[in-house]
Design a protein around this motif. Structure first.
Motif, PDB file in Angstrom:
ATOM      1  N   VAL A 366       0.836  -1.204   0.000  1.00 29.61           N
ATOM      2  CA  VAL A 366       0.000   0.000   0.000  1.00 29.61           C
ATOM      3  C   VAL A 366       0.871   1.254   0.000  1.00 29.61           C
ATOM      4  N   SER A 367       1.931   1.245   0.800  1.00 29.05           N
ATOM      5  CA  SER A 367       2.794   2.421   0.905  1.00 29.05           C
ATOM      6  C   SER A 367       3.501   2.717  -0.415  1.00 29.05           C
ATOM      7  N   SER A 368       3.838   1.675  -1.164  1.00 33.07           N
ATOM      8  CA  SER A 368       4.497   1.901  -2.454  1.00 33.07           C
ATOM      9  C   SER A 368       3.571   2.653  -3.402  1.00 33.07           C
ATOM     10  N   PHE A 369       2.276   2.335  -3.358  1.00 33.74           N
ATOM     11  CA  PHE A 369       1.304   3.045  -4.191  1.00 33.74           C
ATOM     12  C   PHE A 369       1.214   4.509  -3.769  1.00 33.74           C
ATOM     13  N   VAL A 370       1.135   4.749  -2.458  1.00 29.97           N
ATOM     14  CA  VAL A 370       1.053   6.121  -1.950  1.00 29.97           C
ATOM     15  C   VAL A 370       2.313   6.900  -2.308  1.00 29.97           C
ATOM     16  N   TYR A 371       3.470   6.289  -2.106  1.00 34.24           N
ATOM     17  CA  TYR A 371       4.731   6.985  -2.367  1.00 34.24           C
ATOM     18  C   TYR A 371       4.873   7.324  -3.851  1.00 34.24           C
ATOM     19  N   ASP A 372       4.539   6.395  -4.722  1.00 38.65           N
ATOM     20  CA  ASP A 372       4.688   6.630  -6.161  1.00 38.65           C
ATOM     21  C   ASP A 372       3.750   7.725  -6.667  1.00 38.65           C
ATOM     22  N   HIS A 373       2.577   7.862  -6.041  1.00 35.87           N
ATOM     23  CA  HIS A 373       1.586   8.823  -6.535  1.00 35.87           C
ATOM     24  C   HIS A 373       1.646  10.180  -5.818  1.00 35.87           C
ATOM     25  N   TRP A 374       1.975  10.176  -4.512  1.00 36.24           N
ATOM     26  CA  TRP A 374       1.916  11.421  -3.747  1.00 36.24           C
ATOM     27  C   TRP A 374       3.184  11.741  -2.959  1.00 36.24           C
ATOM     28  N   VAL A 377       5.730  12.555   2.087  1.00 33.26           N
ATOM     29  CA  VAL A 377       5.120  13.395   3.129  1.00 33.26           C
ATOM     30  C   VAL A 377       3.714  12.928   3.484  1.00 33.26           C
ATOM     31  N   PRO A 378       2.814  12.679   2.511  1.00 36.04           N
ATOM     32  CA  PRO A 378       1.500  12.138   2.886  1.00 36.04           C
ATOM     33  C   PRO A 378       1.591  10.773   3.560  1.00 36.04           C
ATOM     34  N   LEU A 379       2.584   9.978   3.177  1.00 34.11           N
ATOM     35  CA  LEU A 379       2.764   8.657   3.779  1.00 34.11           C
ATOM     36  C   LEU A 379       3.134   8.793   5.253  1.00 34.11           C
ATOM     37  N   PHE A 380       4.085   9.675   5.559  1.00 31.84           N
ATOM     38  CA  PHE A 380       4.471   9.897   6.946  1.00 31.84           C
ATOM     39  C   PHE A 380       3.334  10.523   7.747  1.00 31.84           C
ATOM     40  N   ALA A 381       2.620  11.450   7.126  1.00 31.97           N
ATOM     41  CA  ALA A 381       1.511  12.100   7.820  1.00 31.97           C
ATOM     42  C   ALA A 381       0.415  11.093   8.168  1.00 31.97           C
ATOM     43  N   ALA A 382       0.142  10.171   7.230  1.00 34.91           N
ATOM     44  CA  ALA A 382      -0.873   9.153   7.504  1.00 34.91           C
ATOM     45  C   ALA A 382      -0.456   8.271   8.680  1.00 34.91           C
ATOM     46  N   SER A 383       0.814   7.876   8.720  1.00 35.04           N
ATOM     47  CA  SER A 383       1.291   7.047   9.825  1.00 35.04           C
ATOM     48  C   SER A 383       1.284   7.810  11.142  1.00 35.04           C
ATOM     49  N   ALA A 384       1.513   9.122  11.078  1.00 34.01           N
ATOM     50  CA  ALA A 384       1.470   9.950  12.283  1.00 34.01           C
ATOM     51  C   ALA A 384       0.079   9.958  12.909  1.00 34.01           C
ATOM     52  N   ILE A 385      -0.928   9.686  12.087  1.00 36.28           N
ATOM     53  CA  ILE A 385      -2.314   9.619  12.587  1.00 36.28           C
ATOM     54  C   ILE A 385      -2.708   8.180  12.907  1.00 36.28           C
ATOM     55  N   LEU A 386      -2.384   7.262  12.016  1.00 27.55           N
ATOM     56  CA  LEU A 386      -2.861   5.887  12.152  1.00 27.55           C
ATOM     57  C   LEU A 386      -2.213   5.133  13.306  1.00 27.55           C
ATOM     58  N   MET A 387      -0.912   5.324  13.523  1.00 30.22           N
ATOM     59  CA  MET A 387      -0.254   4.611  14.621  1.00 30.22           C
ATOM     60  C   MET A 387      -0.814   5.014  15.978  1.00 30.22           C
ATOM     61  N   PRO A 388      -0.962   6.308  16.289  1.00 32.82           N
ATOM     62  CA  PRO A 388      -1.568   6.661  17.570  1.00 32.82           C
ATOM     63  C   PRO A 388      -3.004   6.155  17.715  1.00 32.82           C
ATOM     64  N   LEU A 389      -3.778   6.220  16.629  1.00 39.45           N
ATOM     65  CA  LEU A 389      -5.153   5.718  16.699  1.00 39.45           C
ATOM     66  C   LEU A 389      -5.174   4.223  16.987  1.00 39.45           C
ATOM     67  N   LEU A 390      -4.254   3.484  16.365  1.00 44.08           N
ATOM     68  CA  LEU A 390      -4.171   2.044  16.614  1.00 44.08           C
ATOM     69  C   LEU A 390      -3.854   1.768  18.080  1.00 44.08           C
ATOM     70  N   ILE A 391      -2.898   2.499  18.641  1.00 43.39           N
ATOM     71  CA  ILE A 391      -2.507   2.262  20.027  1.00 43.39           C
ATOM     72  C   ILE A 391      -3.635   2.611  20.987  1.00 43.39           C
ATOM     73  N   VAL A 392      -4.310   3.727  20.752  1.00 44.34           N
ATOM     74  CA  VAL A 392      -5.424   4.118  21.629  1.00 44.34           C
ATOM     75  C   VAL A 392      -6.558   3.098  21.535  1.00 44.34           C
TER      76      VAL A 392
END
Length: 404
Positions: A366-374, A377-392
């Protein structure tokens, strides 16, 4: 849910010497997983192909290593976990040594496949053995310390691959890593005859070998098992998926050398070592729920900093923070994985490891698709949101499971 209620032993009751001996095999296993990464240009040149084509020596090992853990875990429950670790280390080492004498890239790929199949017996059975041996009250701290072997092995494997290959050629790297695996496995084999800790066997699951394999399904049937397996899959998807493209981002954004990229990405393991060293104190001083919130905030800060950092010093800081956060959260998941199915810890840890590798595969896809298209920065930003949400989310679900 049934919990272990063993009285905490004194510090000197933890069999550190035995765990150090076992840890040498885990160190070698982690090195074997990563040492081929920097060899790809040399292998491509040696066999007149491209680095992309040479990467088959990495993918064959990884696929075999990740998938065959579902086999080696139940085998460890049935025939003895340390016995499987020692046998796996010796065979993995012999197949790795054989790579040095291969005359085609396809031969190396086949031998790496066999090395991955046998190397899959090492780390899951080591972790399961710790679960069988160390009381629950001490287990998470011991597992945190044990992670140092795996983190150091991964970093050393990449460093060894580059340094030794430059000095003596790619053949020497296979010989050295293979020899270390053989020595580690041989020492464990000898220790099985004299060491009362390593030679101790847990109860064998009922139903013979078939019964041991049936325990794989059992590991995911409990609420705790389902929660841990789903979470480790998502953890690997969000964290490893984004982190995989950090090197490409650093090359494009800062135009630094591949050596510098390797040194920077290795700081993730430094963060893991820092957490592992501080874990006993942190686990004594703070509740697990508090540590989870700390990890969530640290993950968010790490990935956001990666996305916006204008200088490499801040990138380095972000990588260290991310590595420490990952080690904290993954250590807690490892500890819970040892509780999913105490009657067959080999099978349950193997299932846990398989889900982690499956999550990596899905995350990188999935990340390869995001990186190739955008871009990154959007990949890191998404992980900055998704990882904390997963932990909570995990923190809340874990509290509900324990209260049930």
């Amino acid at each position: 849910m049934t919990q272990d209620t063993a009285t905490p032993p004194p510090e000197d009751a933890i069999p550190w010497r035995s765990l150090m001996i076992l840890g040498s095999a885990s160190f070698a296993s982690s090195a074997a997983l990563r040492f081929c990464d920097p060899l790809l240009p040399k292998l491509a040149n040696a066999f007149s192909t491209t680095p992309g084509a040479a990467a088959i020596v990495v993918t064959t090992y990884s696929v075999a290593y990740g998938g065959f853990q579902l086999v080696t875990g139940p085998l460890g429950d049935r025939y003895g976990k340390v016995r499987l670790v020692s046998l796996g280390a010796i065979l993995c080492g012999l197949f790795t040594i054989a790579c040095a004498f291969a005359v085609t890239l396809d031969q190396i790929a086949v031998l790496r496949l066999l090395a991955g199949l046998t190397g899959a017996a090492i780390i899951p059975n080591c972790l399961a053995f710790i679960g069988d041996t160390i009381p629950a009250s001490q287990r998470q701290a011991v597992l945190a310390r044990y992670m140092i072997f795996m983190s150091a092995g991964a970093v050393s494997g990449q460093a060894i691959g580059g340094i030794i290959a430059d000095a003596f050629g790619w053949h020497a790297v296979f010989l050295m890593v293979g020899a270390f695996l053989v020595v580690a496995g041989t020492v464990l084999t000898l220790q099985l005859r004299t060491n009362p800790v390593l030679s101790k066997r847990a109860a064998t699951p009922q139903g013979g070998l078939a019964g041991s394999f049936r325990q794989i399904a059992t590991s995911g049937r409990t609420p705790l098992g389902r929660l841990v397996l789903v979470t480790v899959f998502m953890e690997a998807s969000f964290y490893i998926g984004a982190f995989t493209f950090l090197g490409a981002y650093l090359r494009a954004e800062f135009a630094i050398s591949y050596t510098a990229i390797g040194a920077l990405t290795a700081l993730s393991a430094l963060g893991a070592v820092l957490y592992s060293s501080a874990a006993p104190s942190l686990l004594t001083r703070y509740s697990q729920a508090t540590l989870f919130l700390g990890a969530a905030l640290a993950f968010s800060a790490s990935f956001l900093l990666l996305a916006v950092a204008p200088v490499l010093a801040l990138v380095a800081l972000a990588i260290v923070i991310g590595g420490a956060s990952f080690a904290l959260f993954h250590n807690a998941l490892q500890n819970l994985a040892t509780q999913m199915n105490p009657e067959a810890r080999g099978a349950s840890i193997a299932t846990f490891a398989f889900c982690f590798f499956a999550g990596q595969t899905a995350g990188v896809f999935v990340s390869s698709f995001v990186y190739d298209h955008w871009g990154a920065v959007p990949l890191f930003a998404a992980s900055a949101i998704l990882m904390p949400l997963l932990i909570v989310w995990f923190r809340g679900r874990l509290a509900a499971v324990r209260a049930a």
